[in-house]
Design a protein around this motif. Structure first.
Motif, PDB file in Angstrom:
ATOM      1  N   MET A 278       0.870  -1.104  -0.053  1.00 47.01           N
ATOM      2  CA  MET A 278      -0.027  -0.057  -0.175  1.00 47.01           C
ATOM      3  C   MET A 278       0.973   1.382   0.033  1.00 47.01           C
ATOM      4  O   MET A 278       0.503   2.148  -0.715  1.00 47.01           O
ATOM      5  N   LYS A 279       1.868   1.296   0.948  1.00 49.40           N
ATOM      6  CA  LYS A 279       2.880   2.456   0.818  1.00 49.40           C
ATOM      7  C   LYS A 279       3.441   2.499  -0.504  1.00 49.40           C
ATOM      8  O   LYS A 279       3.759   3.874  -0.894  1.00 49.40           O
ATOM      9  N   ALA A 280       3.865   1.415  -1.183  1.00 52.59           N
ATOM     10  CA  ALA A 280       4.653   1.578  -2.412  1.00 52.59           C
ATOM     11  C   ALA A 280       3.389   1.840  -3.676  1.00 52.59           C
ATOM     12  O   ALA A 280       3.837   2.132  -4.723  1.00 52.59           O
ATOM     13  N   GLY A 281       2.302   1.771  -3.311  1.00 53.77           N
ATOM     14  CA  GLY A 281       1.363   1.990  -4.424  1.00 53.77           C
ATOM     15  C   GLY A 281       0.825   0.572  -5.150  1.00 53.77           C
ATOM     16  O   GLY A 281       0.503   0.618  -6.543  1.00 53.77           O
ATOM     17  N   THR A 282       1.511  -0.426  -4.777  1.00 54.84           N
ATOM     18  CA  THR A 282       1.482  -1.694  -5.548  1.00 54.84           C
ATOM     19  C   THR A 282       0.376  -2.739  -5.165  1.00 54.84           C
ATOM     20  O   THR A 282       0.267  -4.051  -5.445  1.00 54.84           O
ATOM     21  N   TYR A 287      -8.987  -7.909   1.368  1.00 52.62           N
ATOM     22  CA  TYR A 287      -9.876  -7.800   2.683  1.00 52.62           C
ATOM     23  C   TYR A 287      -9.052  -6.484   3.588  1.00 52.62           C
ATOM     24  O   TYR A 287      -9.672  -5.776   4.265  1.00 52.62           O
ATOM     25  N   VAL A 288      -7.848  -6.997   3.746  1.00 52.68           N
ATOM     26  CA  VAL A 288      -6.821  -6.188   4.490  1.00 52.68           C
ATOM     27  C   VAL A 288      -6.836  -4.470   4.094  1.00 52.68           C
ATOM     28  O   VAL A 288      -6.948  -3.749   4.758  1.00 52.68           O
ATOM     29  N   THR A 289      -6.596  -4.543   2.732  1.00 54.02           N
ATOM     30  CA  THR A 289      -6.645  -3.211   1.972  1.00 54.02           C
ATOM     31  C   THR A 289      -7.872  -2.253   2.401  1.00 54.02           C
ATOM     32  O   THR A 289      -7.787  -1.269   2.643  1.00 54.02           O
TER      33      THR A 289
END
Length: 550
Positions: A278-282, A287-289
């Motif tokens: 998520m931090k890298a945008g990939t 469910y977690v995102t």
């Protein structure tokens, strides 16, 4: 001299009076103690007399010595035939009541939820860390888990978001099974693990061999060890929790610490992977995102921990039971060829042979739907709330199933004295629903030991076993729709393209006796078996292998 004698006499009189008063007080207390003991004994006898019937136990140990090492649901079933629908047992100081009727479980868990909301608690369960995932007690974290799951896949409509993923992974399963049908067990485990990991974390499992799936399998084996009743005496004698780890009787703490560390790895590795992506945008939506993005700037360490353990509950809650159900499908189909042929004929008629069935076909395949219902009823994955009792079987009753997010919802514990159907249920009594008995009750299911999907068709279908399998009351399985669609697709697709037949060393019939077609653990699996799995035709094989060219 006269004054001294009078003083002495006065002192002696005072001492005599004091002694007389003390003796009178002691006598009074003794009488009161006798009266109280008699009253208490009468109350105990009265309450014991009002308890549900059950086998007479021994002093101190109660019924502990009579427990079998495995197949407790069969033991409970035999007791039901002798004592009735509600049975009382006592193991040392712990009272438990076995319920064999759905109506009684509903009366306790739904109508009296406030009295029976919790599960029993045991030191090993807490120390191993598993109490934070699949079978936690009611509370804010438990409510968050259920809310998260319900919002993402708590209905059949919400599950449509995952249909594409389910179909893709199922096609991989068919392809792997076509290439090496002798590895059925491995392929089923890879299927269920890859589906859940993708949904929970957006994680793509490696083909054929995946380190994380194997790590989770090891963790689940440790989870099973915690559930194995009789392994750890501390769960029966909680005061052993005070024994230091370096003294005899305290070594279990070291083992549970290791289990807890490995569980933390299982929970943290994929969760941290999602955060990094998520931090890298990939990051791949999962469910977690969804949960992390919903929290956004309000995310606290406490909320993050709830999300992490919630995702872990999905895997721990679904993997082993899905494996058991899909295994049972192949066992049953090879033993009931007439059912297999009828289901295949319906699929051919509705879907044709030029494509694989998918969820758009489900409502038009009533017989396949009935096969799935009968599979759930016939093979009860979690037969009762009592996992396996090993050698000291007889010394520990660990009445926790594989999870609150799992099928039966687990045993309950009475918060206060209660009465049901004229029977007294003391505070702290453990309530176990014998789901296996409910799903094989001849008063509910005609000829219950015969696999007969037709029982769910026609104008007067028998009770839908999903009303038993997924639990009772507020602790009903929040992931039931996820389990339902995975098992249905495995059933429809496998029958569409494979002929499943008896092999040379296949069991000649399905039996429900101890040591028969199914194992005796708390999560029961088909005993190891061999079967012949082959494509139904050249066209079916082409459909299976088409995924190689995509």
């Amino acid at each position: 001299m006269y004054r001294i004698s009078a003083k002495i006499l006065a002192q002696r009189a005072a001492r005599t009076a004091a002694m007389s008063y003390a003796l009178s007080t002691v006598a009074l207390l003794f009488v009161l103690a006798v009266i109280y003991a008699a009253y208490h004994s009468a109350q105990v006898r009265r309450s014991e007399a009002a308890l549900p019937p059950g086998p007479e136990g021994y002093p101190l140990v109660g019924n502990a010595l009579g427990f079998p090492a495995t197949y407790q649901w069969l033991f409970f079933s035999r007791l039901r035939r002798k004592y009735g629908d509600i049975i009382s047992l006592k193991v040392f100081s712990r009272r438990m009541i076995i319920v064999s009727k759905r109506e009684d479980m509903l009366a306790l868990t739904v109508k009296k939820h406030d009295i029976y909301p919790f599960r029993p608690s045991f030191p090993t369960w807490e120390a191993s860390g598993w109490a934070q995932t699949t079978a936690m007690h009611n509370g804010p974290q438990w409510k968050d888990h259920r809310r998260f799951m319900s919002h993402l896949f708590g209905t059949r409509q919400l599950m449509q978001n995952f249909y594409g993923l389910e179909i893709k992974q199922m096609r991989k399963f068919l392809n792997n099974l076509c290439k090496t049908p002798e590895d059925l067990d491995h392929h089923v485990r890879y299927l269920t693990g890859s589906v859940i990991l993708k949904i929970a974390y957006g994680y793509d499992a490696q083909e054929h061999h995946d380190d994380f799936i194997e790590k989770v399998d090891r963790g689940m084996a440790e989870f099973a060890d915690v559930l194995q009743t009789g392994n750890y005496l501390v769960d029966l004698l909680p005061w052993l929790n005070l024994v230091p780890v370096w003294l005899p009787g305290g070594g279990w703490k070291r083992k549970m610490h290791g289990y807890s560390q490995r569980l933390e790895e299982i929970l943290s590795e994929p969760f941290d992977m999602v955060k990094q992506r998520m931090k890298a945008g990939t990051a791949i939506p999962c469910y977690v995102t969804d949960l992390l993005e919903a929290e956004d700037e309000e995310l606290t360490p406490e909320r993050e921990y709830v999300i992490k353990t919630s995702a872990g509950s999905i895997y721990a809650g679904g993997a082993d039971t899905s494996v058991s159900s899909i295994h049972a499908l192949f066992l049953v189909m090879m033993n009931y060829p007439e059912v297999q042929l009828k289901a295949q004929a319906e699929i051919d008629s509705v879907v044709g042979r030029d494509k694989l069935p998918d969820f758009s076909d489900r409502d038009d395949l009533p017989y396949v739907e009935a096969v799935l219902k009968e599979l759930i009823r016939f093979h009860t994955v979690i037969p009762s709330g009592t996992p396996k009792l090993e050698s000291l079987a007889a010394v520990k009753i660990l009445l926790i199933t594989v999870g609150g997010s799992l099928t039966t919802g687990g045993p309950r514990c009475a918060l206060k004295d209660d009465f049901h159907d004229g029977y007294f249920i003391p505070k702290d009594t453990i309530i176990i629903g014998n789901v296996w008995e409910m799903s094989h009750d001849p008063e509910v299911y005609a000829d219950p030991f015969r696999f007969n999907p037709d029982r769910f068709l026609g104008e007067n279908p028998e009770l839908n076993p999903k009303e038993l399998f997924f639990g009772f009351g507020r602790r009903v399985c929040p992931g039931q729709h996820l389990a339902d669609v995975t098992t249905w697709l495995a059933c429809a697709m496998s029958l569409a393209v494979f002929d499943i037949q008896l092999a040379k060393d296949s069991p000649p019939e399905i039996s429900f006796v101890e040591g028969g077609a199914f194992t005796g653990e708390g999560i029961t699996h088909p005993s190891p078996f061999k079967c012949s799995i082959a494509p139904r035709s050249a066209k079916a094989e082409a459909l299976i292998r088409s995924i190689d060219h995509e």
